[in-house]
Write an enzyme that holds these catalytic residues in place. Structure first.
Site, PDB file in Angstrom:
ATOM      1  N   ASP A  61       0.841  -1.186   0.000  1.00 36.76           N
ATOM      2  CA  ASP A  61       0.000   0.000   0.000  1.00 36.76           C
ATOM      3  C   ASP A  61       0.882   1.244   0.000  1.00 36.76           C
ATOM      4  OD1 ASP A  61       0.810  -0.201   2.662  1.00 36.76           O
ATOM      5  OD2 ASP A  61      -1.114   0.427   3.476  1.00 36.76           O
ATOM      6  N   TYR A 104       2.921   4.724   0.814  1.00 35.26           N
ATOM      7  CA  TYR A 104       3.532   5.300   2.011  1.00 35.26           C
ATOM      8  C   TYR A 104       2.485   6.127   2.750  1.00 35.26           C
ATOM      9  CZ  TYR A 104       8.067   4.259  -0.238  1.00 35.26           C
ATOM     10  OH  TYR A 104       9.152   3.643  -0.837  1.00 35.26           O
ATOM     11  N   PHE A 113       6.686   2.235  -4.032  1.00 37.66           N
ATOM     12  CA  PHE A 113       8.064   2.450  -3.573  1.00 37.66           C
ATOM     13  C   PHE A 113       8.628   3.818  -3.950  1.00 37.66           C
ATOM     14  CE2 PHE A 113       7.844  -2.243  -3.880  1.00 37.66           C
ATOM     15  CZ  PHE A 113       8.100  -2.551  -2.546  1.00 37.66           C
ATOM     16  N   HIS A 132      11.347  -9.027   1.097  1.00 36.90           N
ATOM     17  CA  HIS A 132      10.974  -7.621   0.890  1.00 36.90           C
ATOM     18  C   HIS A 132      12.171  -6.718   1.171  1.00 36.90           C
ATOM     19  CE1 HIS A 132       8.766  -3.827   1.578  1.00 36.90           C
ATOM     20  NE2 HIS A 132       7.806  -4.363   0.850  1.00 36.90           N
TER      21      HIS A 132
END
Length: 220
Positions: free
Chosen positions: A65, A67, A78, A187
Site C-alpha cells: 500500500d 507510504y 516504492f 521484501h
C-alpha cells in the site's frame, strides 16, 4: 461510472467500474478523503496506470500500500517525489540496483523514470489513511489490482513480475510461469532485506529476460 484513468487501461478494465465492489470501494474512498487525510493526492490514485499504458508494460513491481507519511506517496509503489527523503525500503532498493547493475541512483526517489520505460509500479491497495499502514486494505482495492494482474498475465506475453515479500508472492500465485518470468525474494524493508532481498539480482535478471524476448531492457 466515469473513472479518470489512462485510456488503454480504461478499455481493459471498464468491466470493473460497473461491479458492486467497485461502487462500494469508490464510496468508501470518497468518504475517507472527505473525513481525514488520505494518501496519495486524489489525482495520483491511478498514477501507475497513467504513467505506463497497458501495451507498454514490460515489468510489474508489486507493492502493498502507499507510504502513509506526509509528502511521500505519489501513486507509484516504492516511489517518492524529487526532494523527498528516501524511505528505508527505497534506500535498500537503490543499494541492490547499485550492487546488481553498477548504476548509482543517488537521492532522487522518483521512479517515474522506470514507469515511462514500461515498469508498472503497482500497489495492491491504492490509497491509505495518513499514519495508518494498511488502513484501506480489505475495502476492494485488492480485487481491483488482482484484475489488473489477471488482464496482464492473460493478454500479454513475456512480462516480468517482481514480487518482493510474502504478501506479493501470495498475490501473484496465479501468474502463469510458463508465459511470464516471476521473480520473488524477501521484501526490501530493513526488517527483511538481509534475508534474501540483497543479492537477488532481480534487475539484471529482468533485463536478461526482456532482451531474450526481443524487448528493450530497462535503464534502472
Amino acid at each position: 461510472m466515469n473513472v479518470r484513468i489512462e485510456k488503454s487501461w480504461n478499455a481493459h478494465l471498464s468491466d470493473e467500474w460497473i461491479k458492486p465492489y467497485f461502487k462500494e470501494l469508490t464510496d468508501f474512498v470518497r468518504s475517507e478523503y472527505s473525513a481525514t487525510t488520505v494518501y496519495p493526492a486524489p489525482g495520483r490514485i491511478f498514477a501507475a496506470f497513467d504513467s505506463c499504458p497497458f501495451d507498454d508494460v514490460k515489468v510489474v513491481i508489486l507493492g502493498q500500500d502507499p507510504y502513509h507519511g506526509p509528502g511521500q506517496a505519489n501513486g507509484l509503489c516504492f516511489s517518492v517525489n524529487p526532494g523527498v527523503q528516501l524511505p528505508r525500503s527505497l534506500v535498500n532498493i537503490f543499494k541492490e540496483v547499485l550492487d546488481d547493475t553498477g548504476h548509482n541512483l543517488g537521492s532522487d526517489g522518483d521512479l517515474s523514470r522506470w514507469a515511462h520505460q514500461g515498469v508498472l509500479l503497482l500497489n495492491s491497495t491504492l490509497t491509505v489513511r495518513a499514519g495508518q499502514a494498511a488502513s484501506h486494505a480489505g475495502h476492494g482495492w485488492e480485487i481491483f489490482t488482482d484484475s489488473v494482474i489477471e488482464h496482464l498475465q492473460k493478454e500479454r506475453d513475456n512480462l516480468v513480475f517482481i514480487l518482493w515479500g510474502a504478501y506479493a508472492a501470495r498475490k501473484g500465485q496465479f501468474i502463469d510461469r510458463q508465459r511470464h518470468l516471476v521473480l520473488t525474494s524477501a521484501h526490501p524493508s530493513p526488517l527483511s532485506a538481509a534475508r534474501g532481498f540483497f543479492g537477488n539480482h532481480h534487475f539484471t535478471r529482468a533485463n536478461s529476460y526482456l532482451i531474450e524476448h526481443g524487448k528493450t531492457p530497462i535503464e534502472w
